[in-house]
Design an enzyme around this catalytic site. Structure first.
Site, PDB file in Angstrom:
ATOM      1  N   GLU A 100      -4.831  -8.460  -0.873  1.00  0.00           N
ATOM      2  CA  GLU A 100      -5.672  -8.392   0.449  1.00  0.00           C
ATOM      3  C   GLU A 100      -7.089  -8.373  -0.207  1.00  0.00           C
ATOM      4  O   GLU A 100      -7.379  -7.515  -0.873  1.00  0.00           O
ATOM      5  CB  GLU A 100      -5.187  -7.285   1.179  1.00  0.00           C
ATOM      6  CG  GLU A 100      -3.927  -7.387   1.930  1.00  0.00           C
ATOM      7  CD  GLU A 100      -3.664  -6.397   2.820  1.00  0.00           C
ATOM      8  OE1 GLU A 100      -4.658  -5.381   3.242  1.00  0.00           O
ATOM      9  OE2 GLU A 100      -2.497  -5.801   3.150  1.00  0.00           O
ATOM     10  N   GLU A 145       0.987  -1.060   0.154  1.00  0.00           N
ATOM     11  CA  GLU A 145      -0.203   0.086  -0.015  1.00  0.00           C
ATOM     12  C   GLU A 145       0.981   1.208  -0.027  1.00  0.00           C
ATOM     13  O   GLU A 145       0.638   2.196   0.987  1.00  0.00           O
ATOM     14  CB  GLU A 145      -1.091   0.133   1.321  1.00  0.00           C
ATOM     15  CG  GLU A 145      -1.879  -1.117   0.957  1.00  0.00           C
ATOM     16  CD  GLU A 145      -2.959  -1.151   2.080  1.00  0.00           C
ATOM     17  OE1 GLU A 145      -3.074  -0.424   3.122  1.00  0.00           O
ATOM     18  OE2 GLU A 145      -4.092  -1.826   2.112  1.00  0.00           O
TER      19      GLU A 145
END
Length: 709
Positions: A441, A321
């Site tokens: 994810e 991220e």
């Protein structure tokens, strides 16, 4: 974790006048495969694949006539124009070239009435596609060079009728290790995947966020449940020495290596990364390029050296991220990320050994699937021209549903469109061009066993089913984010076996669901029949069962089309003594996939009573009487939203309010009162039975009073 927004933008860069044809003397020939993948009353989705059987061409125009008057309403990977029943599809800038025997594909949504007969004649650049090579092509027209950025597919609404069975997906059993360079095969073999969340990514160490130390037995259990890959997020920040060497703590590296070794020995593909380092120090790269790059390269140099000669089943992911401070916006951040991703690839490749061909995984900015973000990452792939790369994004669903705010209590068309749009964009941008994608994810942000009730179980099951299906038909590998909410790592069992069974079914097939997994009956008085809508998803309904015994079709239930009706007699029997709460659980069984559990619940309308308290401690006495809270609205006297998230009257479940069923209260949180003006506020509580209660609070400074009038 974050939530990506739906952005479906069609890139219409070319018109028929700018299409390039091949030289007039070149041999031409083509074959077209036209297939309707989904159809519903008045609408359909079609996929078109065009195979060039002649000499290479650098621009194409496919034309056909609909025999039943159908119309194209939306298209992706091509620009379409319509004249009556005739349709012309022109290449996008990035898919203009078709080599000999190569295939290009595009798709569209269409409308129909009466009949949806497939067209039987197509022309490519004016030449009829017969499946053979023919004469010369038409005269060439001006060309446009292809660019690396593909177009996005528009979001599609969920089909109200069953979709056809999807094509087979990768088996959950392990596949043979692909040869170096076969990135698509490697990523396919990694499906499905599981995250060892809140463990080595926890700050500062493995058990800091409540999970037990990782054991070989736990890894063995996960592997035995059908998972083929494991992502081991690692935060290195607290385990590095000072500049200039930034030496990784030997004990920490040894422990990471031990778990990697165990995982490989269990047969997993393994992915390791730099995790919360992304916001702890990497995010400062724009303002201090030298320091951050030195630390970044020192870290990856040591990791690459440690695992240099490991199995190709070990995969490296550059950054989790990625996010940056001090840039002018996302476009500049995309460029900054490109620098770090590029340096990562060059560094690992130059370390040699197995790293020369190891699969490397590159994220988009914030691991977002927004079109601009994946386009920027696609440009990095084009620049690197490395066959052993994969892209990664994360997916946590439509934000209001993911956290239960703004009335997002159900898996509805908003949630489905967000899902389809996100997965379409990464498919069209990467997979359709031969670049594999890992959804590194996925879950819902607020699904947490320590905060029950935020996400209603049946609605979550529908979401799980849809994620499995839409990922599988787009060849996306998914890795469940599990920080302890799915697997009980101490007991080595799933906290909710039905949730796991729905995920497992989604690896290979679809499952049927229903409009609800709850049927409410009253505590007193006559019980009437209740109807549910079946979402067949390409399955067929097989019947109802309780505790292994089949219920009787006709006496206990009836089925008409997609409507399942439970008879009054069956519900009366199942409700038993009608104690408040769940009295029985039955399951609907379908021709494939996981069964759908239905709870028979006795309830009466909830009641509430007066209370006094403060903004830091206020609870509304509530007799739930078998019901469950779904959401809460808060409004001022003029009807405007009150409290946090003042763009919606529906407040955040658990953040702003929380039911406590054991104490018979609804708690209003300090975070709610922090943004409530003094004066009167009307609260409306919505329950899953359909019941509502109205409650009034008055805030004066830190004092709060409340009542039903």
């Amino acid at each position: 974790m974050r939530v990506s927004a739906v952005i479906g933008v069609l890139i219409a860069l070319l018109s028929a006048a700018t299409v390039t044809a091949v030289n007039a003397q070149a041999a031409v020939g083509c074959r077209v495969a036209y297939a309707v993948s989904t159809q519903w009353p008045g609408g359909f989705t079609a996929n078109v694949s065009v195979t060039n059987l002649g000499d290479p061409i650098s621009g194409w125009k496919l034309a056909w006539t609909f025999p039943s008057g159908q119309q194209v309403t939306q298209a992706w990977n091509a620009t379409t124009t319509v004249s009556g029943a005739q349709v012309t599809a022109v290449n996008a800038s990035w898919n203009a070239a078709i080599a000999t025997n190569a295939t290009v594909s595009f798709g569209f949504n269409g409308s129909w009435s009466g009949a949806n007969t497939a067209p039987d004649t197509f022309t490519l650049n004016g030449v009829t596609c017969t499946g053979n090579t023919g004469g010369p092509s038409p005269s060439p027209s001006p060309s446009r060079s292809p660019s690396p950025s593909p177009s996005a597919s528009p979001s599609r609404s969920p089909s109200p009728s069953p979709s056809p069975s999807p094509s087979p997906s990768p088996s959950p059993s392990p596949s043979p290790s692909p040869q170096p360079g076969d990135a698509m095969a490697t990523v396919a073999a990694m499906q499905p995947g599981w995250n060892l969340g809140n463990t080595f990514d926890a700050i500062p160490d493995e058990t800091a966020w409540g999970n037990p130390p990782t054991t070989r037995a736990m890894l063995h259990y996960v592997r035995s449940q059908g998972y083929n890959s494991i992502r081991i997020p690692v935060t290195w920040n607290d385990h590095q020495g000072p500049a200039p060497d930034y030496t990784i703590d030997a004990a920490w590296l040894s422990r990471v290596r031990q778990v990697v070794d165990w995982s490989l020995a269990e047969g997993f593909y393994v992915m390791i990364n730099l995790h919360h380092d992304s916001w702890e120090w990497i995010n400062g790269y724009p303002g201090d390029r030298t320091t951050v790059m030195n630390r970044y390269t020192a870290l990856w140099t040591q990791i690459a050296g440690t695992f240099r000669d490991y199995s190709p089943k070990l995969v490296f992911e550059s950054i989790n991220e990625p996010q940056f401070t001090g840039t002018s916006g996302d476009s500049e951040s995309d460029q900054v990320l490109n620098e770090l991703n590029t340096e990562f690839v060059h560094l690992v490749r130059e370390s040699g050994g197995g790293n020369a061909t190891r699969l490397l995984v590159l994220p988009s900015l914030n691991t977002s699937s927004e079109q601009a973000r994946v386009d920027a990452l696609a440009a990095t792939f084009t620049q690197l021209h490395d066959p052993n790369l994969a892209a990664t994004v994360h997916f946590y669903g439509w934000w209001p549903f993911s956290v239960n705010i703004a009335g997002g209590t159900r898996y509805d068309s908003n949630v489905e469109q967000d899902l389809v749009g996100s997965f379409d964009r990464v498919y069209n941008t990467f997979v359709s061009r031969g670049i594999p994608v890992i959804v590194g994810e996925w879950a819902l942000l607020a699904y947490d066993y320590t905060r029950p009730g935020i996400i209603e179980r049946g609605e979550f099951l529908k979401y799980i089913e849809a994620v499995g299906y839409h990922a599988r038909i787009r060849k996306l590998t998914t890795m469940l984010w599990d920080a302890g909410s799915f697997l009980d790592r101490n007991e080595l069992r799933w906290r909710d076996q039905g949730v796991y069974e729905m995920m497992k079914a989604g690896w290979t097939t679809r499952s049927g669901t229903a409009s609800s997994d709850q049927v409410y009956v009253p505590r007193n008085g006559a019980i009437t029949s209740k109807a549910l809508t079946l979402n067949l998803n390409g399955t067929s309904f097989q019947g109802l069962r309780q505790n292994g015994v089949n219920l009787a079709n006709g006496a206990d239930y009836t089925v008409s089309g997609n409507t399942l009706t439970l008879t009054a007699a069956a519900l009366t029997r199942l409700a038993g003594n009608r104690a408040y709460g769940v009295n029985a659980t039955i399951e609907a069984r379908f021709s494939q996939g996981a069964p759908w559990q239905i709870s028979i619940i006795t309830s009466d309308p909830p009641t509430q009573s007066a209370a006094t308290g403060t903004t830091s401690s206020f609870a509304i006495p509530t007799q739930f009487r078998g019901d469950q809270l779904a959401t809460m609205e808060a409004k001022y006297a003029d009807g405007s939203p009150a409290g946090p998230a003042n763009w919606t009257p529906y407040k955040g479940f658990w953040d702003h309010f929380q039911p406590d069923y054991s104490a018979n209260t609804v708690i209003l949180k300090p975070d709610f009162f922090a943004e409530v003006n003094d004066g009167r506020v009307t609260l409306t509580f919505h329950f899953w039975s359909g019941a509502q209660t109205t409650y009034y609070i008055t805030k004066s400074g830190t004092t709060v009073t409340g009542g039903t009038s």
